[in-house]
Design an enzyme around this catalytic site. Structure first.
Site, PDB file in Angstrom:
ATOM      1  N   LYS A 106      19.305  44.439   0.741  1.00  0.00           N
ATOM      2  CA  LYS A 106      18.750  45.618   0.065  1.00  0.00           C
ATOM      3  C   LYS A 106      17.362  45.288  -0.427  1.00  0.00           C
ATOM      4  CE  LYS A 106      20.248  49.779  -1.173  1.00  0.00           C
ATOM      5  NZ  LYS A 106      21.331  50.494  -0.480  1.00  0.00           N
ATOM      6  N   THR A 190      25.004  60.015   6.136  1.00  0.00           N
ATOM      7  CA  THR A 190      25.714  59.538   4.940  1.00  0.00           C
ATOM      8  C   THR A 190      26.689  60.625   4.490  1.00  0.00           C
ATOM      9  OG1 THR A 190      23.761  58.275   4.305  1.00  0.00           O
ATOM     10  CG2 THR A 190      25.409  58.648   2.586  1.00  0.00           C
ATOM     11  N   GLY A 218      23.976  65.254  -7.975  1.00  0.00           N
ATOM     12  CA  GLY A 218      22.908  64.727  -7.121  1.00  0.00           C
ATOM     13  C   GLY A 218      22.695  65.651  -5.947  1.00  0.00           C
ATOM     14  N   GLY A 220      19.992  65.147  -3.634  1.00  0.00           N
ATOM     15  CA  GLY A 220      19.000  64.508  -2.759  1.00  0.00           C
ATOM     16  C   GLY A 220      19.506  64.560  -1.329  1.00  0.00           C
ATOM     17  N   ASN A 221      19.094  63.604  -0.511  1.00  0.00           N
ATOM     18  CA  ASN A 221      19.489  63.631   0.903  1.00  0.00           C
ATOM     19  C   ASN A 221      21.014  63.634   1.062  1.00  0.00           C
ATOM     20  OD1 ASN A 221      19.106  63.464   3.797  1.00  0.00           O
ATOM     21  ND2 ASN A 221      19.815  61.370   3.599  1.00  0.00           N
ATOM     22  N   GLY A 223      23.546  64.188  -1.317  1.00  0.00           N
ATOM     23  CA  GLY A 223      24.249  65.271  -2.011  1.00  0.00           C
ATOM     24  C   GLY A 223      24.036  66.639  -1.384  1.00  0.00           C
ATOM     25  N   SER A 349      22.765  54.051  11.213  1.00  0.00           N
ATOM     26  CA  SER A 349      21.649  53.099  11.290  1.00  0.00           C
ATOM     27  C   SER A 349      21.957  52.025  12.342  1.00  0.00           C
ATOM     28  CB  SER A 349      21.450  52.407   9.942  1.00  0.00           C
ATOM     29  OG  SER A 349      20.545  53.105   9.140  1.00  0.00           O
TER      30      SER A 349
HETATM   31  N1  GLU Z   1      20.729  53.101   1.945  1.00  0.00           N
HETATM   32  C1  GLU Z   1      21.910  53.407   2.688  1.00  0.00           C
HETATM   33  C2  GLU Z   1      23.121  52.744   2.056  1.00  0.00           C
HETATM   34  O1  GLU Z   1      23.107  52.411   0.888  1.00  0.00           O
HETATM   35  C3  GLU Z   1      21.774  53.130   4.166  1.00  0.00           C
HETATM   36  C4  GLU Z   1      21.492  51.705   4.528  1.00  0.00           C
HETATM   37  C5  GLU Z   1      21.161  51.506   5.997  1.00  0.00           C
HETATM   38  O2  GLU Z   1      21.175  52.458   6.759  1.00  0.00           O
HETATM   39  O3  GLU Z   1      20.871  50.359   6.358  1.00  0.00           O
HETATM   40  O4  GLU Z   1      24.144  52.597   2.665  1.00  0.00           O
END
Ligand code: GLU
Length: 413
Positions: A106, A190, A218, A220-221, A223, A349
């Protein structure tokens, strides 16, 4: 003084709990208590007024036993070292829970992106890459969007990486726009994964969509797409909130009109024929399913005892503290944990990375078919593990994930 719960301590408590169920090898347990590598960088950005401002950036590479390090980059004014560490640990568990061949990482930058011009945002994003390119790459560590980072930002970072290294590597980062080599379906994946989990949960709980009332914290993207997808599936979204506040409509919100209202005004607040509710009160509303889709540590021992939902689907990362988890368990509230409920994002991803590495482009139909299978299989695996160990779904997910990481990690000792 108000004590803010440390997400990394919480994450380690979750690990310890799962480890206890499977008598985890003490050596593996020790290794999993810190990231493989944690990097802090200073990113100088020339601001529009000509001055230079330094922003602090982080990348935590937690574990790569199952595949290359993988996880988003967050832009937020409250980003901390322990938050980034926790999020990178959760990525490790998340990828292992849905059994995709990726490790956990992260990143974060301490910044309020809403206060930057587009040019400043671009220079900051390129600056992040200038400081970290040497530890990134499609064969090392692959970032992606997270809170307040976008496909556009991913595009700038990819471009900067390729300029510095002098070679094409579209798989260095995922969550890119389609014209930058992004995947179909990644923008709403997501939420789509969370919706598949909600559907399977509803089946197991004998809930009929039309009679199931949902509140989402929330917009955002994650929610906003969750609201859209679930309402299309027939669920009643009766309350949503964003950073400016929340709204309620008992008959169910018209999500398309609400999305337009948010685009026009910048918030869900003020949407026609709704009553207002605070971001805290939305969590304790009388609904069937509660979806925290914003930030960590929102469900705590202070409000857990007042939660009326029968189930919680965690679209945010780390919304529930371990102490709150205990209270929810005692109350019989089922929690579909973040590491499962929001894994649709990293799963697509992974598909994006695979398409980039192989030079392919899959249709949205193909992407969603693969995503659905992974999410549905993982949901039932975690559900069955929960029954087998007579525990909660978070611990069940951790048990499966830690077993997978551990069996590979052992071979390296
Ligand atoms: N930020 C997203 C998560 O927390 C996606 C992470 C990703 O696609 O690598 O799962």
């Amino acid at each position: 003084m108000l004590e803010v719960s440390n997400p990394f301590f919480n994450a380690m408590e979750q690990l310890d709990k799962a480890a206890g169920y499977i008598s985890l090898d003490e050596r593996i347990h020790t290794i999993l208590k810190q990231p493989d590598r944690f990097i802090e960088v200073a990113i100088p950005v020339v601001m529009d007024n000509g001055t230079v401002k330094i922003f602090t950036g982080y990348r935590s590479q937690y574990n790569n036993s199952l595949g290359v390090y993988k996880g988003g980059i967050r832009y937020h004014w409250n980003v901390t070292v322990d938050e980034v560490k926790a999020l990178s640990f959760w990525m490790t568990i998340k990828c292992a829970t849905v059994n995709i061949p990726m490790g956990g990482a992260k990143g974060g930058v301490i910044v309020n992106p809403k206060e930057l011009s587009e040019g400043e945002l671009e220079r900051l994003s390129r600056g992040y890459m200038k400081k970290l390119w040497m530890v990134l790459g499609s064969d090392k560590d692959v970032p992606a969007p997270d809170v307040y980072t976008t496909p556009q930002i991913m595009g700038w970072m990819r471009d900067e990486f390729e300029k510095i290294t002098g070679k094409k590597d579209p798989g260095v980062i995922t969550g890119k726009s389609l014209d930058q080599g992004g995947s179909e379906g990644r923008g709403f994946s997501t939420a789509q994964g969370g919706a598949y989990c909600t559907r399977e949960l509803a089946k197991n709980m004998n809930l009929v969509p039309e009679e199931t009332r949902i509140a989402i914290q929330g917009f955002g993207n994650a929610g906003s797409h969750m609201a859209k997808i679930l309402s299309k599936m027939g669920y009643k979204i009766i309350a949503v909130s964003d950073s400016k506040g929340g709204i309620v409509m008992n008959e169910g919100l018209d999500i398309e009109a609400l999305t337009k209202h948010k685009e026009d005004t910048g918030s869900v607040v003020g949407f026609a024929r709704t009553t207002e509710i605070s971001n805290d009160d939305i969590l304790t509303m009388d609904v069937d399913i509660l979806v925290p889709a914003a930030l960590e540590n929102v469900i705590t021992p202070d409000n857990a005892k007042n939660i009326k939902a029968t189930a919680i689907v965690e679209l945010a990362n780390g919304p529930t503290t371990p102490d709150a988890d205990e209270i929810l368990k005692e109350k019989g509230i089922i929690v579909v944990p973040d590491v499962l409920a929001n894994a649709g994002g990293v799963t697509v991803s992974y598909f994006e990375w695979e398409q980039n590495v192989k030079g392919e482009h899959w249709t949205e139909e193909a992407v969603l078919e693969k995503l659905e299978k992974i999410m549905v299989d993982s949901f039932h695996e975690v559900w069955n593990t929960k029954l087998q160990y007579n525990t909660d779904m978070r611990t069940a997910a951790f048990i499966k994930a830690v077993e997978r990481v551990s069996s590979t990690l052992k071979e390296t000792l």
